[in-house]
Design a protein around this motif. Sequence first.
Motif, PDB file in Angstrom:
ATOM      1  N   SER A  49       5.839   0.173   6.572  1.00  0.00           N
ATOM      2  CA  SER A  49       5.446   0.007   5.163  1.00  0.00           C
ATOM      3  C   SER A  49       5.877   1.227   4.354  1.00  0.00           C
ATOM      4  O   SER A  49       6.402   1.087   3.237  1.00  0.00           O
ATOM      5  N   ASP A 170       6.919  -7.134   3.098  1.00  0.00           N
ATOM      6  CA  ASP A 170       6.192  -6.349   4.100  1.00  0.00           C
ATOM      7  C   ASP A 170       5.228  -7.258   4.852  1.00  0.00           C
ATOM      8  O   ASP A 170       4.172  -7.591   4.337  1.00  0.00           O
ATOM      9  N   GLU A 171       5.588  -7.660   6.042  1.00  0.00           N
ATOM     10  CA  GLU A 171       4.799  -8.594   6.839  1.00  0.00           C
ATOM     11  C   GLU A 171       4.248  -9.731   5.988  1.00  0.00           C
ATOM     12  O   GLU A 171       3.036  -9.920   5.889  1.00  0.00           O
TER      13      GLU A 171
HETATM   14 MG   LIG Z   1       2.593  -1.872   7.399  1.00  0.00          MG
END
Ligand SMILES: [Mg+2]
Length: 226
Positions: A49, A170-171
């Motif tokens: 991240s 991000d995910e």
């Molecule tokens: Mg992360």
Amino acid sequence: MSDVLRLENVWKSFPSPSGGRLVILNGVDLAVKAGEVVSIEGKSGSGKSTLLYIAALLSTPDSGSISILGHDASSLSLKDMLEIRRSGTGFVFQSSLLLSDFTALENAAMPLLIQGWKRKDADERAMEMLSMLGLADRSSHRPDKLSGGERQRVAIARALSSAPPLVFADEPTGSLDEKSAECVEEMLLSAARTAGSALVYVTHNPDFASMADRTLLLSEGRLSDV
Ligand SMILES: [Mg+2]
Ligand SMILES: Nc1ncnc2c1ncn2[C@@H]1O[C@H](COP(=O)(O)OP(=O)(O)OP(=O)(O)O)[C@@H](O)[C@H]1O
């Protein structure tokens, strides 16, 4: 093909509770070409991240250079940086961060309105995106009336509505069950490919990671090919 994103020797550390510094990124290099789809895997806490936020100009590195859409990030004025973020990039977060008082359509149209599109054109384009993501009949729902997978698809529509040259995720399916995750994963990739956007996404899931043109691993503060 030209690079839409280039990171060279990027370093980032955070203060550690014991008083020193915790080095998270130590010399990351990354180049992404126009329209390329790149996935980043790595253990929890490895800095994925952190890296994505730095690449998307949402955070600054301690040192190293970032070139984004042909601009050297360190020499951008705040105004130019915001303009690049607004019209050149899209970001899909792990939880969708939709505006709760607005419908799915309004959320998806928001970046276009901010970029100065006419309301009618923005709505039309946002509706096209929602339809492509299987949400035509959910366009007037507010986020609290959508499932988690539907909310993520609205977030994808919002990130890609203006077909920005560079999209980060991000995910994006990290909070979904396996089945909705699979559906959202496929839709994210096909939406990015249809828009011609380069996509850099982070995931824990090796199957999802392998759907990219190129898969990278973030380990011990650096990226390597998988
Ligand atoms: Mg992360
Ligand atoms: N603002 C901050 N202050 C201090 N430490 C931070 C900060 N942001 C991140 N960290 C630390 O940096 C490390 C990397 O965090 P990051 O969120 O980038 O990991 P990640 O790879 O995305 O993990 P996950 O897969 O769990 O999301 C972690 O150890 C985290 O505690």
